[in-house]
Design a protein around this motif. Sequence first.
Motif, PDB file in Angstrom:
ATOM      1  N   ARG A   4    -117.352  60.049  -6.941  1.00  0.00           N
ATOM      2  CA  ARG A   4    -116.114  60.115  -7.715  1.00  0.00           C
ATOM      3  C   ARG A   4    -114.969  60.549  -6.813  1.00  0.00           C
ATOM      4  O   ARG A   4    -115.072  61.559  -6.110  1.00  0.00           O
ATOM      5  N   ILE A   5    -113.889  59.782  -6.845  1.00  0.00           N
ATOM      6  CA  ILE A   5    -112.727  60.039  -5.997  1.00  0.00           C
ATOM      7  C   ILE A   5    -111.520  60.322  -6.872  1.00  0.00           C
ATOM      8  O   ILE A   5    -111.184  59.532  -7.762  1.00  0.00           O
ATOM      9  N   ALA A   6    -110.845  61.452  -6.630  1.00  0.00           N
ATOM     10  CA  ALA A   6    -109.567  61.748  -7.277  1.00  0.00           C
ATOM     11  C   ALA A   6    -108.467  61.236  -6.352  1.00  0.00           C
ATOM     12  O   ALA A   6    -108.290  61.735  -5.240  1.00  0.00           O
ATOM     13  N   PHE A   7    -107.746  60.229  -6.814  1.00  0.00           N
ATOM     14  CA  PHE A   7    -106.780  59.501  -5.990  1.00  0.00           C
ATOM     15  C   PHE A   7    -105.371  59.896  -6.429  1.00  0.00           C
ATOM     16  O   PHE A   7    -104.935  59.564  -7.530  1.00  0.00           O
ATOM     17  N   PHE A   8    -104.652  60.612  -5.544  1.00  0.00           N
ATOM     18  CA  PHE A   8    -103.340  61.153  -5.896  1.00  0.00           C
ATOM     19  C   PHE A   8    -102.198  60.285  -5.369  1.00  0.00           C
ATOM     20  O   PHE A   8    -102.356  59.519  -4.427  1.00  0.00           O
ATOM     21  N   ASP A   9    -101.038  60.467  -6.023  1.00  0.00           N
ATOM     22  CA  ASP A   9     -99.818  59.761  -5.627  1.00  0.00           C
ATOM     23  C   ASP A   9    -100.035  58.247  -5.663  1.00  0.00           C
ATOM     24  O   ASP A   9     -99.598  57.509  -4.778  1.00  0.00           O
ATOM     25  N   ALA A  10    -100.708  57.782  -6.699  1.00  0.00           N
ATOM     26  CA  ALA A  10    -101.083  56.371  -6.804  1.00  0.00           C
ATOM     27  C   ALA A  10     -99.918  55.540  -7.334  1.00  0.00           C
ATOM     28  O   ALA A  10     -99.401  55.785  -8.419  1.00  0.00           O
ATOM     29  N   LYS A  11     -99.527  54.565  -6.549  1.00  0.00           N
ATOM     30  CA  LYS A  11     -98.521  53.597  -6.963  1.00  0.00           C
ATOM     31  C   LYS A  11     -99.228  52.300  -7.369  1.00  0.00           C
ATOM     32  O   LYS A  11    -100.417  52.115  -7.113  1.00  0.00           O
ATOM     33  N   SER A  12     -98.486  51.379  -7.965  1.00  0.00           N
ATOM     34  CA  SER A  12     -99.090  50.134  -8.438  1.00  0.00           C
ATOM     35  C   SER A  12     -99.762  49.370  -7.302  1.00  0.00           C
ATOM     36  O   SER A  12    -100.855  48.813  -7.466  1.00  0.00           O
ATOM     37  N   TYR A  13     -99.121  49.353  -6.117  1.00  0.00           N
ATOM     38  CA  TYR A  13     -99.712  48.634  -4.996  1.00  0.00           C
ATOM     39  C   TYR A  13    -100.962  49.334  -4.468  1.00  0.00           C
ATOM     40  O   TYR A  13    -101.878  48.677  -3.972  1.00  0.00           O
ATOM     41  N   ASP A  14    -101.027  50.667  -4.586  1.00  0.00           N
ATOM     42  CA  ASP A  14    -102.241  51.384  -4.209  1.00  0.00           C
ATOM     43  C   ASP A  14    -103.399  50.971  -5.110  1.00  0.00           C
ATOM     44  O   ASP A  14    -104.502  50.665  -4.636  1.00  0.00           O
ATOM     45  N   ARG A  15    -103.152  50.995  -6.413  1.00  0.00           N
ATOM     46  CA  ARG A  15    -104.201  50.644  -7.371  1.00  0.00           C
ATOM     47  C   ARG A  15    -104.700  49.223  -7.130  1.00  0.00           C
ATOM     48  O   ARG A  15    -105.906  48.964  -7.139  1.00  0.00           O
ATOM     49  N   GLU A  16    -103.763  48.310  -6.921  1.00  0.00           N
ATOM     50  CA  GLU A  16    -104.133  46.911  -6.721  1.00  0.00           C
ATOM     51  C   GLU A  16    -104.986  46.732  -5.477  1.00  0.00           C
ATOM     52  O   GLU A  16    -106.047  46.088  -5.520  1.00  0.00           O
ATOM     53  N   ASN A  17    -104.545  47.310  -4.358  1.00  0.00           N
ATOM     54  CA  ASN A  17    -105.270  47.124  -3.099  1.00  0.00           C
ATOM     55  C   ASN A  17    -106.605  47.846  -3.079  1.00  0.00           C
ATOM     56  O   ASN A  17    -107.622  47.290  -2.653  1.00  0.00           O
ATOM     57  N   PHE A  18    -106.621  49.083  -3.549  1.00  0.00           N
ATOM     58  CA  PHE A  18    -107.869  49.839  -3.527  1.00  0.00           C
ATOM     59  C   PHE A  18    -108.875  49.282  -4.524  1.00  0.00           C
ATOM     60  O   PHE A  18    -110.083  49.256  -4.254  1.00  0.00           O
ATOM     61  N   ALA A  19    -108.397  48.831  -5.688  1.00  0.00           N
ATOM     62  CA  ALA A  19    -109.315  48.252  -6.678  1.00  0.00           C
ATOM     63  C   ALA A  19    -109.995  47.010  -6.110  1.00  0.00           C
ATOM     64  O   ALA A  19    -111.210  46.807  -6.297  1.00  0.00           O
ATOM     65  N   LYS A  20    -109.223  46.194  -5.410  1.00  0.00           N
ATOM     66  CA  LYS A  20    -109.788  44.973  -4.834  1.00  0.00           C
ATOM     67  C   LYS A  20    -110.823  45.291  -3.761  1.00  0.00           C
ATOM     68  O   LYS A  20    -111.933  44.731  -3.750  1.00  0.00           O
ATOM     69  N   VAL A  21    -110.484  46.202  -2.847  1.00  0.00           N
ATOM     70  CA  VAL A  21    -111.416  46.548  -1.770  1.00  0.00           C
ATOM     71  C   VAL A  21    -112.624  47.300  -2.327  1.00  0.00           C
ATOM     72  O   VAL A  21    -113.757  47.126  -1.854  1.00  0.00           O
ATOM     73  N   ASN A  22    -112.409  48.094  -3.373  1.00  0.00           N
ATOM     74  CA  ASN A  22    -113.497  48.884  -3.950  1.00  0.00           C
ATOM     75  C   ASN A  22    -114.562  48.028  -4.634  1.00  0.00           C
ATOM     76  O   ASN A  22    -115.648  48.521  -4.953  1.00  0.00           O
ATOM     77  N   GLU A  23    -114.272  46.761  -4.869  1.00  0.00           N
ATOM     78  CA  GLU A  23    -115.291  45.873  -5.434  1.00  0.00           C
ATOM     79  C   GLU A  23    -116.527  45.808  -4.547  1.00  0.00           C
ATOM     80  O   GLU A  23    -117.635  45.577  -5.023  1.00  0.00           O
ATOM     81  N   ASN A  24    -116.334  46.043  -3.244  1.00  0.00           N
ATOM     82  CA  ASN A  24    -117.455  46.017  -2.299  1.00  0.00           C
ATOM     83  C   ASN A  24    -118.057  47.398  -2.048  1.00  0.00           C
ATOM     84  O   ASN A  24    -119.030  47.515  -1.291  1.00  0.00           O
ATOM     85  N   PHE A  25    -117.485  48.442  -2.665  1.00  0.00           N
ATOM     86  CA  PHE A  25    -117.981  49.802  -2.458  1.00  0.00           C
ATOM     87  C   PHE A  25    -118.542  50.410  -3.743  1.00  0.00           C
ATOM     88  O   PHE A  25    -119.533  51.143  -3.697  1.00  0.00           O
ATOM     89  N   GLY A  26    -117.893  50.160  -4.861  1.00  0.00           N
ATOM     90  CA  GLY A  26    -118.401  50.650  -6.143  1.00  0.00           C
ATOM     91  C   GLY A  26    -118.164  52.120  -6.410  1.00  0.00           C
ATOM     92  O   GLY A  26    -118.915  52.741  -7.172  1.00  0.00           O
ATOM     93  N   PHE A  27    -117.109  52.696  -5.838  1.00  0.00           N
ATOM     94  CA  PHE A  27    -116.796  54.091  -6.110  1.00  0.00           C
ATOM     95  C   PHE A  27    -116.129  54.244  -7.481  1.00  0.00           C
ATOM     96  O   PHE A  27    -115.509  53.307  -8.000  1.00  0.00           O
ATOM     97  N   ASP A  28    -116.257  55.433  -8.039  1.00  0.00           N
ATOM     98  CA  ASP A  28    -115.572  55.775  -9.286  1.00  0.00           C
ATOM     99  C   ASP A  28    -114.248  56.427  -8.895  1.00  0.00           C
ATOM    100  O   ASP A  28    -114.204  57.609  -8.533  1.00  0.00           O
TER     101      ASP A  28
END
Length: 332
Positions: A4-28
């Motif tokens: 589980r990762i607490a992700f701070f200072d998240a902007k829309s572009y952060d969510r978009e990029n990390f969500a896409k890359v996280n498809e290969n990692f599966g973190f919460d």
Amino acid sequence: MAIRIAFFDAKSYDRENFAKVNENFGFDIQYYKERLSLNTVSLTQGADAVCIFVNAECDARVIERMAGYGVKLIALRCAGFNNVDVQAAKQFGIRVVRVPAYSPHAVAEYAVTLMLALNRKVYRSVYRTREGNFRLGGLLGFDMYGKTVGLIGMGKIAKELVKILRGFGMNVLAYDLYPDEAFAKEHQVKIVSLDELYEQSDIISLHCPLTKETQFIINSDSITKMKYGVMIINTGRGKLIKTADLIDGLRSHQVGSAALDVYEEEANYFYEDRSDKMIDDDKLALLLMMPNVIVTSHQAFFTREAVHNIALTTLQNILDFSEGKELVNEVK
């Protein structure tokens, strides 16, 4: 169970990029728009790792609280780590990782963008022509060819910048505590002392990390040693420059112009829309009014390639930690 990762200072572009890359990692990943600080540290309860950016407040008090909540890793999604009390993290058993090289090309290219825009007054010309004013008065620049650029710091970004500037036919000086002599020889870079760099440079560009030794490396004393009318570029960290002294240098014309992608007290402004509020930082407000100053919003890193690499390296750092592997990007 997923990390589980607490992700701070998240902007829309952060969510978009990390969500896409996280498809290969599966973190919460739990995204929070707030910056990490003593007021928001309670959001880290139940998290294995926290992911933070350049303006997070990660001092000893915050770290102690996070340790009590069970946080075991601080994952910076940037290269700099001056906002993290690394010694406190070590004391409380929290490891710290970063992204040391997301895209040196992005920052180097942006530094050149600022040099050219500032020199040729592109920003002023655009405003004028939109109002139907096509006069050339006040837009005079100079040839970059044959001029001398001084780089404070000679890391990966500065090396990419050297290649670009040499292509312009510019002379390049560099100061670094541990200079790469082989690279300097290959690219005709002259390694000099800091005072020599100040005295000889038409343009000075900052590419050193923010440490106790480099904080306010540009100050009233160093400015008096510089060429009259020098151009100063900062794409590094805001506190490399003492803002009040820079303003005095601009007023006296000792500093001819300045381009700042970072600012000494940027945390309350940068990455936020403050267009409907008064800027109550007098120094920032003054800089924004000066015709020979460009201030941008800490965006030198902001390319598609860089934000992808940041997400990929950050999540790989977290995966390596979770699997007990060597942390190649650990801050020690």
